[in-house]
Motif scaffolding. Structure first.
Motif, PDB file in Angstrom:
ATOM      1  N   TYR A 420       0.833  -1.211   0.000  1.00  0.00           N
ATOM      2  CA  TYR A 420       0.000   0.000   0.000  1.00  0.00           C
ATOM      3  C   TYR A 420       0.860   1.249   0.000  1.00  0.00           C
ATOM      4  CZ  TYR A 420      -2.393   3.942   2.098  1.00  0.00           C
ATOM      5  OH  TYR A 420      -2.840   5.209   2.373  1.00  0.00           O
ATOM      6  N   TYR A 421       1.938   1.280   0.793  1.00  0.00           N
ATOM      7  CA  TYR A 421       2.819   2.459   0.813  1.00  0.00           C
ATOM      8  C   TYR A 421       3.377   2.731  -0.581  1.00  0.00           C
ATOM      9  CZ  TYR A 421       2.853   1.745   5.910  1.00  0.00           C
ATOM     10  OH  TYR A 421       2.500   1.586   7.218  1.00  0.00           O
ATOM     11  N   LYS A 422       3.782   1.664  -1.261  1.00  0.00           N
ATOM     12  CA  LYS A 422       4.327   1.816  -2.612  1.00  0.00           C
ATOM     13  C   LYS A 422       3.281   2.405  -3.552  1.00  0.00           C
ATOM     14  CE  LYS A 422       6.751  -0.803  -6.202  1.00  0.00           C
ATOM     15  NZ  LYS A 422       7.261  -2.152  -6.610  1.00  0.00           N
ATOM     16  N   LEU A 423       2.051   1.913  -3.432  1.00  0.00           N
ATOM     17  CA  LEU A 423       0.955   2.456  -4.240  1.00  0.00           C
ATOM     18  C   LEU A 423       0.703   3.910  -3.910  1.00  0.00           C
ATOM     19  CD1 LEU A 423      -1.618   2.153  -6.084  1.00  0.00           C
ATOM     20  CD2 LEU A 423      -2.831   1.513  -3.985  1.00  0.00           C
ATOM     21  N   ALA A 424       0.632   4.232  -2.614  1.00  0.00           N
ATOM     22  CA  ALA A 424       0.300   5.588  -2.186  1.00  0.00           C
ATOM     23  C   ALA A 424       1.324   6.603  -2.673  1.00  0.00           C
ATOM     24  CB  ALA A 424       0.189   5.639  -0.666  1.00  0.00           C
ATOM     25  N   LEU A 425       2.563   6.171  -2.832  1.00  0.00           N
ATOM     26  CA  LEU A 425       3.629   7.077  -3.261  1.00  0.00           C
ATOM     27  C   LEU A 425       3.879   7.016  -4.767  1.00  0.00           C
ATOM     28  CD1 LEU A 425       6.112   6.336  -0.336  1.00  0.00           C
ATOM     29  CD2 LEU A 425       4.678   8.368  -0.609  1.00  0.00           C
ATOM     30  N   SER A 426       3.110   6.176  -5.479  1.00  0.00           N
ATOM     31  CA  SER A 426       3.356   5.966  -6.908  1.00  0.00           C
ATOM     32  C   SER A 426       2.696   6.996  -7.804  1.00  0.00           C
ATOM     33  CB  SER A 426       2.857   4.574  -7.317  1.00  0.00           C
ATOM     34  OG  SER A 426       1.428   4.529  -7.299  1.00  0.00           O
ATOM     35  N   GLY A 427       1.696   7.707  -7.265  1.00  0.00           N
ATOM     36  CA  GLY A 427       0.913   8.612  -8.099  1.00  0.00           C
ATOM     37  C   GLY A 427      -0.195   7.918  -8.856  1.00  0.00           C
ATOM     38  N   ALA A 444      -3.301  -0.484  -9.835  1.00  0.00           N
ATOM     39  CA  ALA A 444      -4.065   0.245  -8.820  1.00  0.00           C
ATOM     40  C   ALA A 444      -5.176  -0.634  -8.259  1.00  0.00           C
ATOM     41  CB  ALA A 444      -4.637   1.525  -9.402  1.00  0.00           C
ATOM     42  N   TYR A 445      -5.906  -1.311  -9.137  1.00  0.00           N
ATOM     43  CA  TYR A 445      -7.007  -2.158  -8.665  1.00  0.00           C
ATOM     44  C   TYR A 445      -6.523  -3.212  -7.685  1.00  0.00           C
ATOM     45  CZ  TYR A 445     -10.147  -6.090  -8.417  1.00  0.00           C
ATOM     46  OH  TYR A 445     -10.911  -7.116  -7.937  1.00  0.00           O
ATOM     47  N   THR A 512     -11.231   8.616  -0.339  1.00  0.00           N
ATOM     48  CA  THR A 512     -10.203   9.567  -0.745  1.00  0.00           C
ATOM     49  C   THR A 512      -8.869   8.840  -0.879  1.00  0.00           C
ATOM     50  OG1 THR A 512      -9.268  10.253   1.408  1.00  0.00           O
ATOM     51  CG2 THR A 512     -11.391  11.212   0.777  1.00  0.00           C
ATOM     52  N   THR A 513      -7.880   9.565  -1.360  1.00  0.00           N
ATOM     53  CA  THR A 513      -6.513   9.035  -1.413  1.00  0.00           C
ATOM     54  C   THR A 513      -5.624   9.773  -0.411  1.00  0.00           C
ATOM     55  OG1 THR A 513      -5.942  10.548  -3.225  1.00  0.00           O
ATOM     56  CG2 THR A 513      -6.715   8.352  -3.823  1.00  0.00           C
ATOM     57  N   ARG A 514      -6.250  10.365   0.608  1.00  0.00           N
ATOM     58  CA  ARG A 514      -5.461  11.014   1.655  1.00  0.00           C
ATOM     59  C   ARG A 514      -4.574   9.986   2.353  1.00  0.00           C
ATOM     60  NH1 ARG A 514      -9.042  15.655   4.704  1.00  0.00           N
ATOM     61  NH2 ARG A 514      -9.781  16.727   2.826  1.00  0.00           N
ATOM     62  N   LYS A 515      -3.464  10.453   2.874  1.00  0.00           N
ATOM     63  CA  LYS A 515      -2.468   9.574   3.452  1.00  0.00           C
ATOM     64  C   LYS A 515      -2.157   9.979   4.884  1.00  0.00           C
ATOM     65  CE  LYS A 515      -0.615   9.333  -1.207  1.00  0.00           C
ATOM     66  NZ  LYS A 515      -1.836   9.982  -1.728  1.00  0.00           N
ATOM     67  N   ILE A 516      -1.749   9.018   5.691  1.00  0.00           N
ATOM     68  CA  ILE A 516      -1.409   9.249   7.092  1.00  0.00           C
ATOM     69  C   ILE A 516       0.093   9.486   7.199  1.00  0.00           C
ATOM     70  CG2 ILE A 516      -1.386   8.200   9.393  1.00  0.00           C
ATOM     71  CD1 ILE A 516      -3.745   6.399   8.280  1.00  0.00           C
ATOM     72  N   ASP A 517       0.480  10.535   7.905  1.00  0.00           N
ATOM     73  CA  ASP A 517       1.907  10.831   8.054  1.00  0.00           C
ATOM     74  C   ASP A 517       2.125  11.645   9.327  1.00  0.00           C
ATOM     75  OD1 ASP A 517       4.596  11.090   7.704  1.00  0.00           O
ATOM     76  OD2 ASP A 517       4.484  12.473   6.003  1.00  0.00           O
TER      77      ASP A 517
END
Length: 622
Positions: A420-427, A444-445, A512-517
């Motif tokens: 998931y981290y890789k996806l979230a940072l992939s654009g 993505a799917y 959403t595609t918001r991310k936790i940081d």
């Protein structure tokens, strides 16, 4: 009607009572299939007859109904055919690369199919309560205009005759798979479309998953006497066919025998057939008869299948304990198809795997017996609810049963988090609420559905506590088995169990595609300054080791939770004092913990269940 079946229905009906957690006014349609097909093996065609009883409980009359004709997707010019050339990363099983690895040129494997290779389901006749109907075929959908409406609370009878051709093995169902299975029969019959509070679900067969009403199946398959079948449901005449009976008495008529199967309260029926199949079986401690039907390629593959069978029986006991009792008498694991796909009380999987891969795919598809088939989840809309939760179940079982870990890790799906981290940072990430067929890429799917969905489940345990999560799974089973719950129904159960409001979490993580940081911004002799660097607020566990050698776990709830998770029985927190702090407002990016004495080490979420996309600033060592 058998007494045990009457009691079974009584239990199912009683669970529809709003006192058992259903939405007010909940209802569902009912189907009862009685089918007989005659298979022409040499031409890969068959003739089918169906009597379908359809019960309308919707509260409104229905002047039209719809059926899916899935085999029609395997024709040049279909939507599935076009999708394979328009998506950026098409499924390699379904395409041929005419270019190079660096500059691929993908051609759909459907495009060059000849008339003798395509799939089709052609309706020969269709009556409604004995009266002819008007119908038309539109791609993979059959639209039926009724001579009179189906009134609410009544049952209509459809009589259908059809002729079908099994397509080349391209996706799920088909003939002559790469592993040599003659017939993989998935999505093979005219299947009643699903109608619920959201209306008719009329999805073209483009790529993904399915939704259908629960019902009963009575299926008779006439096929050459040399073939052996694995299928959904329970075989009614094991002594009259090859591979099953103790003392088979096969009486062929015109070199054909009839295989008779029955299944109750499922929403899909699949089967596969091959003359070289062998059948093995074992019974779980809970009484589930588990069958394997496979091609004995060599000694190693046979040994793998036998080992996998034993582990499969353990799997059903494991899941029945943690996620609710498996309610059907049998489950059949059949070699066939093109990978792994779940069906009612059965799965089709490829068998040319090492033991780890074979057990992994069996566990995944069998886990769908809960998160898909017991709950009738709409996979076309909530694919993550289906695949993600199944991946979570699979991994828990795999670590305990195959890897023999004494205790499951505090984060057993850490691999899903990393994906998931890789996806979230992939654009390439898209909202997880997107309809399954509409993602811009298969990358993505698959990562949204399988990995981010598993993260949602595991991270929910971080928010409400692992014990509450375990209880949520079992309570959800009690309230929603044999129905069609939505993710909101699962959320409501989790809220009732934990006393925590979860609207913010499900909304932000799914829609959403918001991310936790989060980050540790500063550590002073008397305080710790935390910062939310993202637009996604979460509660925090912060573990502190002081310079004097003592430890303290600070728990910071989120204001929107309107509650707190209980102390958790996790190894890394055992024996450590837990201090509950004031709520953190999502409107404030900063938070200060007053320690009163110097900290030597500080960790945000040592359990690694918080899906923080950048963890390098989540720890501090003086």
């Amino acid at each position: 009607m058998k007494l045990n079946y009457i009691l079974f229905l009584a239990v199912v009906v009683s669970c529809c009572n709003p006192l058992f957690g259903q939405r007010k006014g909940y209802w569902q349609q009912g189907v009862d299939y009685n089918m007989s097909i005659d298979v022409h093996e040499k031409t890969y065609q068959y003739d089918g007859q169906m009597t379908l009883k359809y019960t309308n409980n919707s509260g409104q009359p229905l002047s039209k109904v719809y059926f899916h004709l899935y085999f029609n997707a395997f024709q040049p010019g279909s939507m599935m055919d076009h999708r394979l050339t328009s998506i950026s990363d098409p499924d390699p099983r379904m395409t041929t690369n005419l270019g190079t690895k660096e500059k691929p040129i993908y051609r759909s494997r459907i495009a060059p199919l000849t008339p003798k290779q395509i799939g089709y389901q052609k309706i020969k006749s269709l009556t409604f309560n004995g009266v002819n109907t008007t119908y038309k075929v539109d791609g993979t959908l059959l639209e039926v205009t009724l001579p009179s409406p189906i009134v609410d609370g009544t049952t209509a009878t459809f009589q259908i005759e059809w002729n079908a051709q099994v397509p080349e093995q391209i996706r799920r169902g088909g003939r002559n798979s790469k592993e040599g299975v003659a017939l993989s029969m998935a999505q093979w019959y005219p299947k009643m479309a699903h109608f619920d509070e959201f209306g008719w679900h009329l999805d073209e067969y483009v790529a993904r998953e399915f939704i259908a009403p629960f019902g009963n199946f009575d299926v008779k398959i006439n096929i050459h006497k040399d073939y052996i079948i694995g299928a959904s449901g329970v075989l009614q005449n094991p002594n009259n066919v090859k591979g099953y009976g103790q003392n088979p008495s096969i009486k062929a008529v015109n070199n054909k025998v009839e295989w008779h199967y029955k299944a109750e309260n499922i929403h899909d029926f699949a089967w596969a057939a091959d003359p070289k199949f062998v059948v093995d079986s074992a019974k779980s401690n809970g009484g589930v008869n588990v069958y394997t039907v496979y091609l004995p390629k060599d000694k190693l593959s046979t040994e793998n299948w036998k080992q996998a069978l034993g582990l499969a029986t353990e799997f059903f006991d494991f899941c029945s304990d943690k996620f609710g009792a498996y309610p059907w008498p049998s489950y059949t694991i059949i070699q066939g198809g093109d990978g792994g796909m779940e069906y009612g009380t059965a799965t089709l999987i490829t068998g040319g795997r090492n033991i780890k891969s074979l057990v992994g795919v069996i566990f995944h598809e069998a886990a769908h017996s809960w998160y898909q088939h017991l709950f009738g989840i709409n996979e076309t809309v909530d694919e993550w609810f289906d695949e993600g939760f199944t991946s979570y179940v699979e991994e828990l079982a795999f670590q305990q049963l195959f890897e023999k870990k004494g205790a499951v890790d505090s984060n057993p799906v850490i691999a899903a988090y990393r994906a998931y981290y890789k996806l979230a940072l992939s654009g390439k990430e898209e909202p997880m609420s997107l309809l399954a067929d509409y993602y811009n890429s298969n990358y993505a799917y698959s990562n949204e559905a399988y990995n981010k969905g598993a993260v949602l489940a595991q991270q929910l345990g971080y928010i409400i506590g692992q014990e509450n999560l375990n209880k949520t799974f079992l309570t959800f089973y009690d309230h929603w088995k044999f129905k069609h719950p939505t993710p909101n129904d699962f959320k409501r159960i989790a809220e009732e169990v934990s006393g925590i409001n979860l609207k913010w979490y499900f909304n932000l993580f799914i829609n959403t595609t918001r991310k936790i940081d989060y980050a540790i911004a500063e550590v002073t002799p008397n305080s710790i300054v935390l910062k939310n660097k993202s637009d996604f607020a979460m509660p925090l566990d912060v573990l502190v080791e002081y310079e004097d050698g003592s430890n303290e776990l600070f728990y910071i709830p989120l204001r929107e939770m309107r509650g707190e998770k209980p102390a958790e029985n996790i190894d890394i927190y055992k024996g450590i004092t837990r201090t509950i702090l004031e709520d953190w407002f999502w409107t404030n990016p900063d938070y200060v913990i007053t320690t009163g004495k110097p900290a030597k080490k500080v960790w945000i979420d040592p359990s690694q269940r918080l899906a923080d996309i950048e963890s390098s600033d989540n720890s501090f060592v003086r």
